[in-house]
Scaffold this active site. Sequence first.
Site, mmCIF file in Angstrom:
data_model
loop_
_atom_site.group_PDB
_atom_site.id
_atom_site.type_symbol
_atom_site.label_atom_id
_atom_site.label_comp_id
_atom_site.label_asym_id
_atom_site.label_seq_id
_atom_site.Cartn_x
_atom_site.Cartn_y
_atom_site.Cartn_z
ATOM 1 N N ASP A 1 0.832 -1.200 0.000
ATOM 2 C CA ASP A 1 0.000 0.000 0.000
ATOM 3 C C ASP A 1 0.867 1.251 0.000
ATOM 4 O O ASP A 1 1.973 1.246 0.559
ATOM 5 C CB ASP A 1 -0.892 0.036 1.244
ATOM 6 C CG ASP A 1 -1.985 -1.023 1.209
ATOM 7 O OD1 ASP A 1 -2.264 -1.541 0.119
ATOM 8 O OD2 ASP A 1 -2.553 -1.318 2.280
ATOM 9 N N ARG B 1 -3.744 -4.505 8.121
ATOM 10 C CA ARG B 1 -4.745 -3.530 8.557
ATOM 11 C C ARG B 1 -5.909 -4.213 9.270
ATOM 12 O O ARG B 1 -6.389 -3.754 10.316
ATOM 13 C CB ARG B 1 -5.277 -2.731 7.359
ATOM 14 C CG ARG B 1 -4.366 -1.635 6.878
ATOM 15 C CD ARG B 1 -4.988 -0.930 5.699
ATOM 16 N NE ARG B 1 -5.039 -1.781 4.514
ATOM 17 C CZ ARG B 1 -5.995 -1.723 3.592
ATOM 18 N NH1 ARG B 1 -7.002 -0.880 3.725
ATOM 19 N NH2 ARG B 1 -5.947 -2.500 2.532
ATOM 20 N N TYR C 1 6.360 -8.267 8.743
ATOM 21 C CA TYR C 1 6.074 -6.839 8.884
ATOM 22 C C TYR C 1 6.360 -6.381 10.312
ATOM 23 O O TYR C 1 6.233 -7.168 11.269
ATOM 24 C CB TYR C 1 4.599 -6.538 8.597
ATOM 25 C CG TYR C 1 4.120 -6.886 7.218
ATOM 26 C CD1 TYR C 1 4.151 -5.945 6.186
ATOM 27 C CD2 TYR C 1 3.600 -8.149 6.937
ATOM 28 C CE1 TYR C 1 3.688 -6.265 4.912
ATOM 29 C CE2 TYR C 1 3.137 -8.472 5.663
ATOM 30 C CZ TYR C 1 3.182 -7.525 4.658
ATOM 31 O OH TYR C 1 2.717 -7.844 3.410
#
Length: 311
Positions: free
Chosen positions: A50, A183, A78
């Site tokens: 993103d 997210r 991540y």
Amino acid sequence: MNKPNVKRVRVPVHGVLLLDKPVGWSSNDALIRAKRLLNAQKAGHTGTLDPFATGLLPLCFGEATKFSHDLLEADKTYETTVHLGVTTTTGDTEGEVLEQRELTVSEADILAVLPQFTGPIAQVPPMYSALKRDGKPLYEYARAGITLEREARNVVIHSLEFLGYEAPFLRLRVCCSKGTYIRVLGEDIGHALGCGAHLNALRRTGVGSLVLSKSITLDMLDAMPETERAGLLDPVDALLSNFPAVQLTDVLAARLLQGQRLALAKETVELPADTGRVRVYRQSDGSLLGSAQLQTGGILAPERLIRTEHT
């Protein structure tokens, strides 16, 4: 008199560039910029990040593009900062605030709920995603104020490491399977804590065996002499490093490159103990021939082959 514009001639460039994507850039914009800086004929990325996210974006050039799918399937790592107590329309800082709640969450509360989100879990893809419905990305429906039903998808969180908590910010390290939405993970953790949440920051640090510490930024690439830029690329077989290697003689290599299946049981070729995908090299010069499937009985079936100076 104006000089005519001369179209720049792109050159063959083969290999993998480990890019540290900056915040605010789409993956495609970063690819276009790197392709121009390398003056490369052919390029592709290995799954998008993103614009909100930063970090490792492996870019494939030339023959390496044939193996980009392998990184699409690879596990990802991540590091993220989750803002507890505030929800947004997009699940990150790019959306509008939906709700703010008083935050009374403790570190003990967080450590108690995190185990719920390790191992196989189900996630409902966010409306602000590139998944398509009737040929149109979900984010286009979302921007038009339309919410569609989405089926939950099964993903795997291999590890979820607590890095620290200074209210309202929770820092985590996540190693997960393909298709995982960090997210959504952040939002679900906020929901489990009863306070809501969105992502304040997201940085990808690993894709398969590739790591962020070996990456380069676009600014660093731009600052280098053009003649030195291609030297930053990892070889094509960096994408295949998890597979065992098979070495072939020139005769067998030529047959493989013609698309033939090779019966190697009676050949003097050292084979891995297990069947499955392998990376194949020409023994005489060490050049990569591509990937193949090693089948029962020592049968080597070509899969994705690359062009070499011998072909």
